[in-house]
Design an enzyme around this catalytic site. Structure first.
Site, PDB file in Angstrom:
ATOM      1  N   GLU A  48      -0.128   8.241   6.527  1.00 31.70           N
ATOM      2  CA  GLU A  48      -0.679   9.036   5.434  1.00 31.70           C
ATOM      3  C   GLU A  48      -0.153   8.438   4.126  1.00 31.70           C
ATOM      4  OE1 GLU A  48      -3.025  11.375   5.564  1.00 31.70           O
ATOM      5  OE2 GLU A  48      -2.832  11.280   3.388  1.00 31.70           O
ATOM      6  N   CYS A  79      -4.435   0.090   7.108  1.00 29.04           N
ATOM      7  CA  CYS A  79      -4.990   1.414   6.811  1.00 29.04           C
ATOM      8  C   CYS A  79      -4.274   2.090   5.619  1.00 29.04           C
ATOM      9  CB  CYS A  79      -4.951   2.250   8.071  1.00 29.04           C
ATOM     10  SG  CYS A  79      -6.191   3.530   8.087  1.00 29.04           S
ATOM     11  N   HIS A 168      -7.085  -0.726  12.757  1.00 27.25           N
ATOM     12  CA  HIS A 168      -5.742  -0.760  13.344  1.00 27.25           C
ATOM     13  C   HIS A 168      -5.600  -1.870  14.388  1.00 27.25           C
ATOM     14  CE1 HIS A 168      -4.006   2.966  11.677  1.00 27.25           C
ATOM     15  NE2 HIS A 168      -5.283   3.242  11.500  1.00 27.25           N
ATOM     16  N   GLU A 170      -3.020  -3.199  15.497  1.00 26.40           N
ATOM     17  CA  GLU A 170      -1.848  -3.006  16.372  1.00 26.40           C
ATOM     18  C   GLU A 170      -2.194  -2.200  17.618  1.00 26.40           C
ATOM     19  OE1 GLU A 170      -2.516  -1.213  13.788  1.00 26.40           O
ATOM     20  OE2 GLU A 170      -1.966   0.851  14.198  1.00 26.40           O
TER      21      GLU A 170
HETATM   22  N1  GLN Z   1      -6.451   8.506   5.730  1.00 24.78           N
HETATM   23  C1  GLN Z   1      -5.155   7.980   5.594  1.00 24.78           C
HETATM   24  C2  GLN Z   1      -4.723   7.904   4.141  1.00 24.78           C
HETATM   25  O1  GLN Z   1      -5.481   8.192   3.285  1.00 24.78           O
HETATM   26  C3  GLN Z   1      -5.042   6.609   6.245  1.00 24.78           C
HETATM   27  C4  GLN Z   1      -5.302   6.722   7.711  1.00 24.78           C
HETATM   28  C5  GLN Z   1      -4.559   5.727   8.554  1.00 24.78           C
HETATM   29  O2  GLN Z   1      -3.623   5.061   8.109  1.00 24.78           O
HETATM   30  N2  GLN Z   1      -4.921   5.698   9.815  1.00 24.78           N
HETATM   31  O3  GLN Z   1      -3.632   7.555   3.865  1.00 24.78           O
END
Ligand code: GLN
Length: 177
Positions: A48, A79, A168, A170
């Site tokens: 997040e 991400c 992702h 990984e």
């Molecule tokens: N939605 C997340 C964000 O805004 C990112 C999602 C993720 O890392 N899988 O930080």
């Protein structure tokens, strides 16, 4: 390589395992003194981004990490990590941005809308790419190399010392550098 994985929130264990499987020496970065280790690469895992940004600030890690980025350490971001490094997020400038990309958070759907596609990247064919609340890279600057795309949008990019993924790698044991 000696790889330091930012281990304050999110999918850091998965990244540690994936880099270990690929033969790298992995350490965890949990506080700023962990950055004093001799490292070739920093890994920003998914998670997040708002929480990660706040924790980095509260733990006084933002400045030392960004100093190392500016000094040229390799960066591998997934991400939420891509979001932390993007120049613009949801229409707002990001002062920590080091990647000339504009991203829109959560643009590929919610957690339950997670999905996989098969794509190609850097000459690897039929790679599984897993999207989990992934950011969309709406646009990328001319100095950004686009490594993979989906639906007409970049999904992995490279600029200078930074490689970043909307999905992702990984999770499928794929680390392509
Ligand atoms: N939605 C997340 C964000 O805004 C990112 C999602 C993720 O890392 N899988 O930080």
């Amino acid at each position: 390589m000696r790889v330091g994985v930012l281990a304050i929130q999110g999918a850091f264990i998965e990244h540690e395992r994936a880099f270990e499987r690929a033969g790298h020496i992995v350490s965890e970065i949990r506080q700023s003194k962990d950055l004093e280790a001799s490292l070739d690469m920093l890994v920003f895992p998914g998670g997040e981004s708002t929480v990660q940004r706040k924790l980095l600030h509260d733990l006084h890690m933002t400045e030392p990490i960004w100093q190392r980025i500016d000094a040229g350490i390799g960066v591998y971001a997934t991400c939420a990590g891509l979001i932390l490094l993007a120049n613009e997020v949801d229409g707002k400038p990001n002062e920590l941005g080091r990647l000339s990309v504009l991203v829109q958070r959560n643009a590929y759907g919610r957690q339950l809308g997670s999905f996989q596609i098969h794509g190609s990247i850097l000459g690897h064919q039929d790679i599984v790419m897993t999207f989990i609340r992934a950011p969309r890279i709406l646009s990328a600057g001319q100095n950004v190399e686009i490594l993979s795309t989906f639906d007409g949008y970049p999904t992995a990019v490279h600029q200078g010392n930074i490689t970043a993924f909307a999905y992702h790698p990984e999770l499928n044991g794929e680390i392509y550098l």
